[in-house]
Enzyme design. Sequence first.
Site, mmCIF file in Angstrom:
data_model
loop_
_atom_site.group_PDB
_atom_site.id
_atom_site.type_symbol
_atom_site.label_atom_id
_atom_site.label_comp_id
_atom_site.label_asym_id
_atom_site.label_seq_id
_atom_site.Cartn_x
_atom_site.Cartn_y
_atom_site.Cartn_z
ATOM 1 N N GLY A 129 0.673 -1.192 0.096
ATOM 2 C CA GLY A 129 0.048 -0.012 -0.017
ATOM 3 C C GLY A 129 0.839 1.192 0.135
ATOM 4 O O GLY A 129 0.259 2.293 -0.029
ATOM 5 N N GLY A 131 3.983 3.065 -1.906
ATOM 6 C CA GLY A 131 4.908 3.144 -3.245
ATOM 7 C C GLY A 131 5.534 4.617 -3.071
ATOM 8 O O GLY A 131 6.332 4.826 -2.368
ATOM 9 N N SER A 132 5.135 5.334 -4.034
ATOM 10 C CA SER A 132 5.525 6.838 -4.024
ATOM 11 C C SER A 132 5.197 7.477 -2.769
ATOM 12 O O SER A 132 5.851 8.421 -2.248
ATOM 13 C CB SER A 132 4.789 7.463 -5.154
ATOM 14 O OG SER A 132 5.120 7.025 -6.254
ATOM 15 N N GLN A 331 12.917 1.063 -33.605
ATOM 16 C CA GLN A 331 11.983 1.546 -34.929
ATOM 17 C C GLN A 331 13.026 1.591 -35.972
ATOM 18 O O GLN A 331 12.927 0.992 -37.000
ATOM 19 C CB GLN A 331 11.555 2.883 -34.584
ATOM 20 C CG GLN A 331 10.638 3.315 -35.906
ATOM 21 C CD GLN A 331 9.204 2.433 -35.835
ATOM 22 O OE1 GLN A 331 8.671 1.864 -34.949
ATOM 23 N NE2 GLN A 331 8.618 2.563 -37.000
ATOM 24 N N GLU A 358 13.199 4.544 -7.727
ATOM 25 C CA GLU A 358 13.955 5.838 -7.098
ATOM 26 C C GLU A 358 13.298 7.076 -7.317
ATOM 27 O O GLU A 358 13.973 8.299 -7.647
ATOM 28 C CB GLU A 358 15.345 5.859 -7.554
ATOM 29 C CG GLU A 358 16.157 4.572 -7.260
ATOM 30 C CD GLU A 358 16.934 4.927 -6.004
ATOM 31 O OE1 GLU A 358 17.375 6.220 -5.704
ATOM 32 O OE2 GLU A 358 17.441 3.915 -5.250
ATOM 33 N N SER A 361 8.631 9.539 -12.432
ATOM 34 C CA SER A 361 8.623 10.563 -13.157
ATOM 35 C C SER A 361 7.792 11.736 -12.797
ATOM 36 O O SER A 361 7.838 12.936 -12.530
ATOM 37 C CB SER A 361 8.526 10.390 -14.658
ATOM 38 O OG SER A 361 9.659 9.599 -15.294
#
Length: 377
Positions: A129, A131-132, A331, A358, A361
């Site tokens: 529950g 993370g960030s 590509q 870490e 973004s």
Amino acid sequence: VKPSDYGLDPGYDAVPEIARSVVAQVPENEREPGTLTPAILKAFRGGELPRYAVAGRYGGATEDLDPVNLTVMREALMYGCSGLDAMFLLQATGGLLLAAAGSAELREQWMPRFASGDALAAMALTEPGAGSDLKAATTSVREDGDELVLDGLKSFISHAEVADLITVFCRESTGGYSLVAVPAGTPGMTITGGPALIAPHDVAEVRLDGVRLPAAHRVGAPGAAFSEVLKTLTVTRASVAGSAVGLAQAALDEAVRHCARREQFGRPLYKHGPVAALLADSAADVEMSRLLAYRAAIQARDGVPGALDYASMAKLAASEAACRVVDRCVQAMGRFGLIAGSRIGALYLLARPLRIYEGASEVLRLGVARDLVARLG
Ligand SMILES: Cc1cc2nc3c(=O)[nH]c(=O)nc-3n(C[C@H](O)[C@H](O)[C@H](O)COP(=O)(O)OP(=O)(O)OC[C@H]3O[C@@H](n4cnc5c(N)ncnc54)[C@H](O)[C@@H]3O)c2cc1C
């Protein structure tokens, strides 16, 4: 790449050489994608790398752990073998935390073992529950006499299954958050492997059920975990930028070799304008990212005010660029970019976690924007 060509002290030129010599000990077919094979573990433990993850007084290669060494080393390791790159990051993170905040007992017991490669480090912040939003962590630590008692569940912990010491982020029963160093094999700690990731990388769950440790296993003062983790992030985010540069350079080199050799419509691919643009824009991205990564590492080394903000920006820019670069390279290589088990295919997958671990973004962008506004006054 020679770091001195980018304005770094020529002393740093030896660092990529060391990385290459360790990568060379891993059989080619085990280098990508770099999960922890016995050959990778052996190359890491037996070589010079652990010494670059620890300060000189504990047997490390330089007086203080040098963020520039770390960044340059990770660039070269990621170029050659992502498993070694991940091991090096974790060892350095463990070394940084213990050196900065570990008790004398912990430092004396563990740091020389980190430097020799005899002991491996891991870091457990994340939970199902949390993370960030690390403040949502529920793993708890409480004092019972002169012992600490830990309970909770950590998930996605890199290399937990091989680590000898796991530094665990916990909520204090008295408020605030603390770090506690838990040696492998401590009764009450159970480690379960998985899940398997699309970008192969060894993560595990760490369960703590009434784990008891002496109070000296707290890393830093009670409640000081955030400031200790933030100090570490200044160094490690700069190093993630370095790792992203290494990955992007590896992808670009693959694509350039392919586009120089393969002809369509009577000309090598690189002579077709749109393909040239894919390669040229990627080369510019790699160069920009490298300059940012090195500058962030220099700021971290020199303790420049605002170094964490700069490192966060470098991590954001270089990891986003690496994903753009590897996508363009696939590509440019057409169907040959899609072959399972190919190097470019591995790099395509390995680029993806760079934008998530870490500091994802989106979260980094919030900080960068806040910093921009604060600087305007
Ligand atoms: C390969 C790998 C290895 C890892 N190793 C470790 C390890 O060794 N130890 C450890 O503790 N953890 C580890 N992690 C976990 C990692 O730290 C987390 O994945 C990371 O913190 C992001 O948390 P999350 O994945 O739960 O995403 P979430 O926090 O659920 O975020 C999901 C999305 O929402 C966005 N988001 C979240 N909050 C905000 C916000 N406030 N504003 C805007 N956007 C937001 C994020 O940017 C992301 O795009 C690892 C992860 C990976 C992929």
